[in-house]
Design a protein around this motif. Structure first.
Motif, mmCIF file in Angstrom:
data_model
loop_
_atom_site.group_PDB
_atom_site.id
_atom_site.type_symbol
_atom_site.label_atom_id
_atom_site.label_comp_id
_atom_site.label_asym_id
_atom_site.label_seq_id
_atom_site.Cartn_x
_atom_site.Cartn_y
_atom_site.Cartn_z
ATOM 1 N N MET A 1 -49.563 -6.313 35.893
ATOM 2 C CA MET A 1 -48.899 -5.435 34.865
ATOM 3 C C MET A 1 -47.584 -6.025 34.497
ATOM 4 O O MET A 1 -46.826 -6.529 35.305
ATOM 5 N N ALA A 26 -46.317 0.669 24.700
ATOM 6 C CA ALA A 26 -47.732 0.002 24.570
ATOM 7 C C ALA A 26 -48.447 0.133 26.071
ATOM 8 O O ALA A 26 -48.062 -0.662 26.772
ATOM 9 N N LEU A 28 -50.803 -0.944 28.333
ATOM 10 C CA LEU A 28 -51.605 -2.319 28.408
ATOM 11 C C LEU A 28 -52.666 -2.003 29.534
ATOM 12 O O LEU A 28 -52.510 -1.196 30.280
ATOM 13 N N LEU A 29 -53.454 -2.675 29.484
ATOM 14 C CA LEU A 29 -54.678 -2.789 30.328
ATOM 15 C C LEU A 29 -54.104 -2.760 31.750
ATOM 16 O O LEU A 29 -53.441 -3.998 32.183
ATOM 17 N N ALA A 30 -54.243 -2.016 32.475
ATOM 18 C CA ALA A 30 -53.917 -2.141 34.097
ATOM 19 C C ALA A 30 -54.608 -3.168 34.889
ATOM 20 O O ALA A 30 -55.758 -2.709 35.136
#
Lengths: 196, 439
Positions: A1, A26, A28-30
């Motif tokens: 991250m 935002a 974000l994909l973890a």
């Protein structure tokens, strides 16, 4: 991250004033990963890294600490089946370029295998189609399948039961000869009968 | 992740303004790539593309970090074909500096990037940068990104994405990932790497072939075909956990998986009923539905971005050609007409283009079709092109080809003018596929 933070602009003041207005987060994909390896003899075994795994589950909670560039790998190198024995010429049918017609010269190969299989209904074989290296992997896979299907048809016409045979294809992925010439290509356009 | 905008929308430059900038010649492009950057192998073919000149100054204390941040940013921007990196010379700047814009205008450059990297007490790195509009003499962007060491490359790609977006108005693809397959000495591996080919990590190793990887639309999973169990079966693997599931294991061959744009379904080629036909199934392999019923080969299905159409390869007309079919059912319609052998269709995410491989005089060539105009052009000089796949912004194509006796991965702009050979440590690499924006 990854955590991004705004840098305060060095100048000008107008921009600095606007900066506060537009804070947007935002999610974000973890990302983070657990390592997985496939070890023999277990078909699939997880070898999770607990430290990294906790980060994956706690999406965004421990954000800056774990990596989202990581990839968990699986290793089949020792767990997969060994390379299969070459069936020998007596179990191989060769084909012309772009063709799936079983040529007359391979009738004896078909007949001897049909006899062997019709005489033992418990015997099962994989009928593996192959192509030469020219062209795309998926289209060649389909061409190899068509060759395997043709050999299966020839065998069933001689009394082999459908349940004894499975037509599969390796396309251009497992060449018998490595060369980049017509002699090698001809050796690779083949169907091999492999006992299961 | 926190993203903070510093710049009011009014300060953002329109693409038109930048595109009006004078084109700087090819010699300058090459001069901008120092020898230390040889790993990136950005090769420029052809001239005439209008590019925005931008200088990326070496980040302060970059040599103390394990990754050459400014070089990664510069190579990313150059590969895009839209930005033109210009040698910053001996300039010493960081994100806190006040550049002398007149000097930079004289270079000439339109954009300027400077920054720094600092190791934090907890072992992470704080990467800071600022992007200036040299012509207007004002800042366009500035951020601080704190990352662990494995994410330093990702931080550089994020900076390149931000610079690209501020200067062109379009989303960059530098922080996306690619997947590809390598083969060496009887071992096959499925790799996931940064979009520049660097930082590759293996997702799967096997003694048997692996082909046809396909990213799920959220970038979390890869579907692929593995021969590990004596025949082709379709697996789906979670990239982050490594967990795998077998989604297609029918009698015969299971291959050519491709995701629906919403990620809920897969289309694949199965030979379970004889021949090679297209089937649709749920993402876990359930609810199998036959899509084509022909005596021909139907394979290499690609779902259109709007979810309504499936493009595929069929030899129903003799040789292999690209066709399309409504997902809801209906008659297939032929799409490619030039040549007798057209395979491996790839659709641009914006729906405008179809890339595919055509056999031309015994050579396999990457072709690009403008779907609305129907025009086709060849965009490579190589003769063993395979497996095209579009970047998620529809501006670049990755593909494999042969160069120097090896299978290599290349990216190209859609006009074919800017190509880059991706650095891959493996000997023979192929089956590349570009991941989505998700990460």
């Amino acid at each position: 991250m990854i955590k991004n933070q705004s840098l305060r602009p060095v100048q000008p003041a107008a921009v600095r004033a606007l900066a506060g207005l537009s804070l947007c987060a935002a999610a974000l994909l973890a990302g983070c990963a657990s390592g997985t390896r496939l070890e023999p003899p277990a078909p699939v075994e997880d070898r999770n890294n607990p430290a990294l795994n906790s980060g994956a589950n706690a999406a965004g909670t421990d954000a800056g600490r774990t990596s989202q560039s990581q990839v968990a790998g699986v290793d089949l190198t020792n767990g997969g089946r060994n390379a299969l024995n070459d069936g020998g010429a007596g179990r191989t049918v060769y084909f012309d370029y772009d063709s799936y017609a079983v040529k007359d010269e391979y009738r004896p190969v078909i007949e001897s295998n049909a006899k062997r299989l019709a005489g033992d209904r418990n015997r099962k074989v994989l009928v593996e189609g192959h192509t030469d290296a020219r062209g795309g992997s998926e289209y060649n896979l389909a061409l190899g399948q068509r060759r395997a299907d043709a050999v299966v048809r020839a065998l069933t016409l001689l009394g082999v039961q459908d349940g004894q045979l499975e037509a599969v294809s390796f396309g251009k992925e497992r060449p018998a000869a490595q060369g980049d010439d017509e002699a090698s290509f001809a050796k690779n356009r083949r169907v091999e009968l492999k006992d299961r | 992740m926190k993203l903070s905008r510093l710049i009011p929308p009014s300060a953002r430059r329109s693409a038109g303004r930048w595109l009006a900038a004078p084109c700087v010649g090819v010699a300058l492009v090459l001069a901008a790539v120092p020898a230390t950057q040889a790993q990136f192998r950005v090769e420029i073919t052809g001239v005439g593309a209008t590019q925005i000149p931008v200088s990326i100054v070496r980040f302060r204390d970059e040599d103390k970090a394990p990754q050459p941040l400014s070089q990664i940013v510069r190579a990313d921007l150059e590969r895009s074909g839209v930005l033109l990196p210009v040698d910053p010379g001996s300039a010493m700047l960081d994100e806190g500096s006040q550049p002398n814009f007149a000097d930079w205008r004289a270079k000439p450059v339109d954009g300027l990037v400077a920054g720094s990297v600092t190791r934090l007490a907890d072992g992470r790195f704080d990467v800071r940068y600022r992007l200036w509009d040299v012509v207007k003499g004002q800042q366009l962007s500035g951020q601080s990104i704190a990352v662990t060491q494995p994410d330093l490359r990702l931080a550089a790609h994020r900076i390149a994405d931000d610079v690209y977006q501020r200067l062109t108005g379009e989303k960059g693809v530098f922080s996306t990932r690619i997947a590809y397959v390598s083969k060496s000495a009887g071992q096959y591996a499925l790799w996931i790497a940064d979009a520049d080919g660097q930082g590759a990590q293996d997702a799967l190793k096997s003694p048997q072939p692996i082909i046809s990887p396909a990213w799920s639309p959220d970038g979390r999973e890869l579907a692929y075909v593995s021969f590990e169990d004596r025949k082709a079966k379709i697996y789906v693997q979670d990239v982050f956990s490594g967990k795998r599931r077998l989604v297609a294991n029918f009698r015969g061959t299971n291959s050519a998986p491709n995701w629906s744009p919403d990620g809920s379904q897969l289309v694949a080629t199965l030979s379970k009923d004889g021949g090679s036909q297209l089937f649709v199934m749920d993402r876990n392999g359930d609810n199998l539905r036959k899509l084509t019923s022909s005596s021909s080969i139907d394979t290499e299905a690609q779902w259109s971005a709007d979810g309504k159409t499936i493009y595929f390869v069929s030899d129903r007309g003799g040789g292999p050609q690209v066709y399309r079919l409504p997902v809801s059912g209906g008659a297939p319609e032929r799409v490619t007409f030039q040549g007798s052998y057209n395979i491996s269709p790839a659709l641009s995410p914006d729906g405008r283009y179809l890339a595919y491989v055509s056999r031309v005089s015994g050579n396999f060539k990457l072709m690009l079709m403008d779907l609305s105009a129907g025009t086709v052009q060849s965009i490579t000089d190589t003769s063993d092109d395979e497996s095209p796949s579009f970047a998620p912004n529809s501006r670049l194509i990755i593909y494999s080809t042969r160069a120097g006796g090896r299978d290599v991965l290349m990216t190209t702009t859609l006009d074919g003018k800017i190509k880059a050979r991706l650095a891959a440590p493996q000997s023979d690499v192929r089956e590349p596929v570009w991941g989505p924006f998700a990460r």
